[in-house]
Enzyme design. Structure first.
Site, short mmCIF file in Angstrom:
data_model
loop_
_atom_site.label_atom_id
_atom_site.label_comp_id
_atom_site.label_asym_id
_atom_site.label_seq_id
_atom_site.Cartn_x
_atom_site.Cartn_y
_atom_site.Cartn_z
N ASP A 1 0.82 -1.18 -0.03
CA ASP A 1 -0.01 0.17 -0.02
C ASP A 1 0.81 1.13 -0.08
OD1 ASP A 1 -2.23 -1.57 0.23
OD2 ASP A 1 -2.16 -1.58 2.29
N LYS A 2 0.20 2.34 -0.46
CA LYS A 2 0.99 3.53 -0.67
C LYS A 2 1.63 4.11 0.77
CE LYS A 2 0.15 8.46 -1.77
NZ LYS A 2 -0.73 9.58 -2.63
#
Length: 339
Positions: A140-141
């Protein structure tokens, strides 16, 4: 945003929905139609059709909302990278928080792909006929840690096979609100997109239903912090090691929340910020404030190990905890434990 309207005839009855729609929408592949269905972009009478395997209904008019097209080739960008390993076939990066892996709405630039296109310029032999890095897994970012990308088609295919066979060592470190009972174990529960919120994933409560994809997470507590309440003496927080057998979207975040230990700072599955502890000492206050202020899910991809798909060398890489998680853990260690 364009919309396609496709009406099924009697001859289409019984055909899989994704197959039927793809046959009528020549600009869309079946896999693309399937993805649009799972994203809730296909509707019938105003209701989202969420099952690609559902049969088309004669006389029904389906609407497909087509999102704005994504640029085919992102621009190379000179972004500093923390390179853990690199040869002519592979590159491994310690990804910082805030860097998305792929360009997407809200993150068209500044991504890992943009950075790799610049860093590996002239070294990419082409993945699927396009000069681009081969990304076979994502984090995830806002998650930090180790990520591998392929430079060549052969390396990309080899890595893809390793991930499909789950022949990869992947360990994550997570700081959770509370701690699971028991403190070590395995979560073996399928995960699917939530029917209540299409932006979220969820554990499938009935594994026998056939809905969702199998997901297996092995976990163990490395350290616990403080006491949540004097009666149960349960920990207020914990540092967990999570080892993945599978790699589903948001798997650790979903599984840990499912067993009652959501990640601190998780904006989607955390339910509420911070932690609950017994007592109101200065140490308690400092620890709870640190948890409440943590700006992202406390998750770090710490270890990635695999056999090099070309050289067959055994590789294993570790990324140290980022500074923000280290500071969070130090603050939580100040929480007294009720005897």
């Amino acid at each position: 945003m364009d919309t396609l309207k496709i009406t099924a005839t009697a001859d289409d009855t019984g055909t899989r929905l994704d197959t039927f729609l793809a046959s009528k929408a020549e600009q869309l592949s079946r896999s693309r139609v399937k993805a649009l269905i799972l994203e809730g972009a296909v509707t019938l009478d105003g209701e989202a059709e969420l099952d690609p395997k559902r049969s088309a209904v004669a006389g029904a008019s389906y609407l497909i909302k087509l999102p704005e097209p994504v640029p085919a080739i992102p621009d190379p960008e000179d972004i500093p990278l923390d390179v853990l390993f690199e040869d002519e076939h592979l590159i491994l990066i310690n990804k910082p928080s805030g860097m998305a892996v792929h360009p997407a709405p809200g993150s068209w630039d500044g991504t890992l792909v943009n950075a790799l296109l610049h860093h590996c310029r002239g070294q990419l032999s082409g993945i699927g006929g396009v000069e681009r890095p081969g990304i076979v897994h994502r984090i995830d970012k806002l998650t930090t840690g180790v990520l591998v990308a392929a430079k060549t088609e052969a390396a990309h295919l080899g890595l893809s096979e390793l991930f499909q066979k789950h022949d990869i060592e992947r360990k994550y470190l997570a700081v959770t609100r509370g701690a699971p009972r028991p403190l070590s174990g395995t979560v073996d529960m399928p995960i699917a997109r939530s029917t209540a919120d299409r932006k979220k994933m969820a554990v499938v409560r009935n594994p026998e239903s056939g809905v969702g994809r199998n997901a297996v997470t092995h976990y163990r507590a490395l350290e616990t912090f403080g006491t949540r309440d004097k009666g149960t003496r349960l920990p207020a927080a914990a540092l967990m090691e999570c080892q993945l057998e599978t790699g589903r979207t948001h798997q650790i975040r979903v599984h840990m929340a499912h067993i009652g230990a959501p990640l601190i700072g998780d904006p989607v599955y955390g339910r509420h910020k911070g932690i609950t502890v017994h007592g109101q000492s200065d140490a308690h206050i400092a620890g709870t404030n640190a948890a409440r202020a943590f700006p992202r899910q406390a998750l770090h991809a710490a270890v990635l190990g695999f056999v090099h798909p070309i050289t067959k060398e055994a590789l294993r890489f570790e990324a140290p905890l980022p500074e923000d998680m280290s500071e969070l853990i130090d603050a939580l260690r100040s929480l007294p434990i009720e005897k």
